[in-house]
Design a protein around this motif. Structure first.
Motif, PDB file in Angstrom:
ATOM      1  N   ALA A  83      19.448  -0.825   4.910  1.00  0.00           N
ATOM      2  CA  ALA A  83      18.997   0.463   4.869  1.00  0.00           C
ATOM      3  C   ALA A  83      19.821   1.673   4.728  1.00  0.00           C
ATOM      4  N   VAL A  84      19.116   2.661   4.069  1.00  0.00           N
ATOM      5  CA  VAL A  84      20.261   3.966   3.952  1.00  0.00           C
ATOM      6  C   VAL A  84      19.383   5.231   4.208  1.00  0.00           C
ATOM      7  N   LEU A  85      20.066   6.415   4.693  1.00  0.00           N
ATOM      8  CA  LEU A  85      19.337   7.514   5.125  1.00  0.00           C
ATOM      9  C   LEU A  85      19.413   8.545   3.960  1.00  0.00           C
ATOM     10  N   MET A  86      18.119   9.026   3.894  1.00  0.00           N
ATOM     11  CA  MET A  86      18.249  10.232   2.778  1.00  0.00           C
ATOM     12  C   MET A  86      17.518  11.619   3.649  1.00  0.00           C
ATOM     13  N   GLN A  87      17.882  12.754   2.975  1.00  0.00           N
ATOM     14  CA  GLN A  87      17.190  13.846   3.472  1.00  0.00           C
ATOM     15  C   GLN A  87      16.873  14.562   2.202  1.00  0.00           C
ATOM     16  N   GLY A  88      15.790  14.792   2.052  1.00  0.00           N
ATOM     17  CA  GLY A  88      15.394  15.499   0.672  1.00  0.00           C
ATOM     18  C   GLY A  88      15.741  14.737  -0.518  1.00  0.00           C
ATOM     19  N   VAL A  89      16.243  15.247  -1.416  1.00  0.00           N
ATOM     20  CA  VAL A  89      17.063  14.522  -2.680  1.00  0.00           C
ATOM     21  C   VAL A  89      18.541  13.978  -2.217  1.00  0.00           C
ATOM     22  N   GLU A  90      18.922  14.386  -1.008  1.00  0.00           N
ATOM     23  CA  GLU A  90      20.431  13.697  -0.884  1.00  0.00           C
ATOM     24  C   GLU A  90      20.584  12.218  -0.286  1.00  0.00           C
ATOM     25  N   VAL A  91      21.144  11.550  -0.981  1.00  0.00           N
ATOM     26  CA  VAL A  91      21.500  10.048  -0.326  1.00  0.00           C
ATOM     27  C   VAL A  91      22.673  10.234   0.434  1.00  0.00           C
ATOM     28  N   HIS A  92      22.539   9.718   1.748  1.00  0.00           N
ATOM     29  CA  HIS A  92      23.718   9.543   2.712  1.00  0.00           C
ATOM     30  C   HIS A  92      24.320   8.410   2.519  1.00  0.00           C
ATOM     31  N   GLU A  93      25.060   7.998   1.493  1.00  0.00           N
ATOM     32  CA  GLU A  93      25.535   6.741   1.271  1.00  0.00           C
ATOM     33  C   GLU A  93      26.404   6.144   2.269  1.00  0.00           C
ATOM     34  N   THR A  94      27.081   6.940   3.084  1.00  0.00           N
ATOM     35  CA  THR A  94      27.561   6.534   4.299  1.00  0.00           C
ATOM     36  C   THR A  94      27.050   6.116   5.458  1.00  0.00           C
ATOM     37  N   ASN A  95      25.783   6.622   5.587  1.00  0.00           N
ATOM     38  CA  ASN A  95      24.796   6.432   6.872  1.00  0.00           C
ATOM     39  C   ASN A  95      23.972   5.485   6.431  1.00  0.00           C
ATOM     40  N   THR A  96      24.517   4.111   6.650  1.00  0.00           N
ATOM     41  CA  THR A  96      23.606   3.069   6.177  1.00  0.00           C
ATOM     42  C   THR A  96      23.561   2.011   7.385  1.00  0.00           C
ATOM     43  N   PHE A  97      22.700   0.882   7.146  1.00  0.00           N
ATOM     44  CA  PHE A  97      22.493  -0.053   8.180  1.00  0.00           C
ATOM     45  C   PHE A  97      22.362  -1.454   7.421  1.00  0.00           C
ATOM     46  N   TYR A  98      22.948  -2.386   7.757  1.00  0.00           N
ATOM     47  CA  TYR A  98      23.044  -3.687   7.162  1.00  0.00           C
ATOM     48  C   TYR A  98      23.293  -4.654   8.286  1.00  0.00           C
ATOM     49  N   SER A  99      22.784  -5.882   8.719  1.00  0.00           N
ATOM     50  CA  SER A  99      22.805  -7.060   9.104  1.00  0.00           C
ATOM     51  C   SER A  99      22.420  -8.286   8.674  1.00  0.00           C
ATOM     52  N   LEU A 100      23.059  -9.407   8.618  1.00  0.00           N
ATOM     53  CA  LEU A 100      22.485 -10.681   8.638  1.00  0.00           C
ATOM     54  C   LEU A 100      21.571 -11.039   9.863  1.00  0.00           C
ATOM     55  N   VAL A 101      20.525 -11.917   9.663  1.00  0.00           N
ATOM     56  CA  VAL A 101      19.856 -12.353  10.928  1.00  0.00           C
ATOM     57  C   VAL A 101      19.885 -14.065  10.779  1.00  0.00           C
ATOM     58  N   ASN A 102      19.988 -14.401  12.064  1.00  0.00           N
ATOM     59  CA  ASN A 102      19.797 -15.827  12.205  1.00  0.00           C
ATOM     60  C   ASN A 102      18.132 -16.089  12.111  1.00  0.00           C
ATOM     61  N   PRO A 103      18.184 -16.969  10.933  1.00  0.00           N
ATOM     62  CA  PRO A 103      16.464 -17.278  10.876  1.00  0.00           C
ATOM     63  C   PRO A 103      16.139 -18.428  11.674  1.00  0.00           C
ATOM     64  N   LYS A 104      17.210 -19.162  12.423  1.00  0.00           N
ATOM     65  CA  LYS A 104      17.010 -20.358  12.941  1.00  0.00           C
ATOM     66  C   LYS A 104      16.044 -21.325  12.288  1.00  0.00           C
ATOM     67  N   ARG A 105      16.243 -21.280  11.098  1.00  0.00           N
ATOM     68  CA  ARG A 105      15.877 -22.490  10.051  1.00  0.00           C
ATOM     69  C   ARG A 105      16.525 -22.568   8.896  1.00  0.00           C
TER      70      ARG A 105
END
Length: 244
Positions: A83-105
């Motif tokens: 995920a990444v945050l935006m306000q209006g037309v501005e992309v906040h490329e340094t304000n992001t979220f990323y994570s792997l998930v253990n799907p347990k399969r």
């Protein structure tokens, strides 16, 4: 059977009164706190309306999920959030979220090849409850935006229900629907084709964060065009989209 009834009683206590020592004991303190937070964020989302918010000021979270397949109700699981945050037309490329998930399969070979996420990588990742908690904390009360959002919304809804017994209350805007309104005569609305037509570099497709960043630039392009049409609020935009 007695154990199942006991769990049911504790769940009813939780629904009626919120956080209880019984639930904390059953789930473990950390999981119970995460569940309580997710339910709280979802409850607060129902109280607000952002339809009158000016689009040029609106904060949104562009997100993408990678999954083991297409059917969350048939055993498929989320393996990464981006995920990444935006306000209006501005992309906040340094304000992001990323994570792997253990799907347990086991992750199918075709998905490993598509995403680059191996079973070994997933085994070391946090579980769904932890990542979902962190993702919802990142999102807050903001509008969610995704491309071909049905897939992501379906998996996010299933994850929220399984972990916290809530449905997604956040609005989810689909850039594919916006593209169909802005460019009704296109042959293809696939993300790659739309990125290419907007001159957006395609980098590491099927990586949840990279796909989010590219979709953010696509939304940026569309939002500029929307504002040029004197469509100023989210409510106005939904009204136009509903006609097409």
């Amino acid at each position: 059977m007695k154990e199942q009834k006991g769990v049911g009683r504790m769940w009813n206590l939780y629904k009626m009164g919120g956080f209880t020592p019984a639930i904390a004991s059953m789930l473990g303190s950390q999981n119970a706190q995460q569940m309580a937070f997710i339910r709280s964020v979802n409850k607060e989302q129902r109280k607000q309306s952002m339809l009158d918010m000016p689009l040029k000021e609106l904060e949104v979270v562009i997100f993408d999920l990678e999954t083991t397949g297409f059917y969350p109700n048939n055993g498929d699981e989320i393996i990464s959030f981006g995920a990444v945050l935006m306000q209006g037309v501005e992309v906040h490329e340094t304000n992001t979220f990323y994570s792997l998930v253990n799907p347990k399969r086991k992750i199918p070979k075709s998905i490993v090849e598509l995403t680059g996420i191996t079973n070994e990588m997933a085994q070391d990742a946090p579980d769904l409850m932890q990542v979902l908690h962190d993702f919802m904390e990142f999102v807050g009360k903001r509008l969610l935006v995704a491309h071909a959002a049905g897939h992501d919304k379906q998996f996010l809804n299933a994850a929220l229900w399984r972990t916290s017994k809530v449905n997604l209350n956040h609005r989810v805007l689909d850039t594919m629907m916006v593209a169909k309104w802005l460019e009704p005569k296109r042959d293809s609305y696939a993300l790659d084709d739309l990125l290419d037509s907007c001159g957006i570099d395609i980098v590491d497709r099927h990586h949840a964060l990279q796909d989010s960043l590219m979709t953010a630039k696509l939304w940026q392009n569309y939002l500029i065009r929307i504002l040029e049409r004197n469509i100023t609020t989210l409510g106005d935009l939904y009204a136009y989209l509903s006609k097409h």
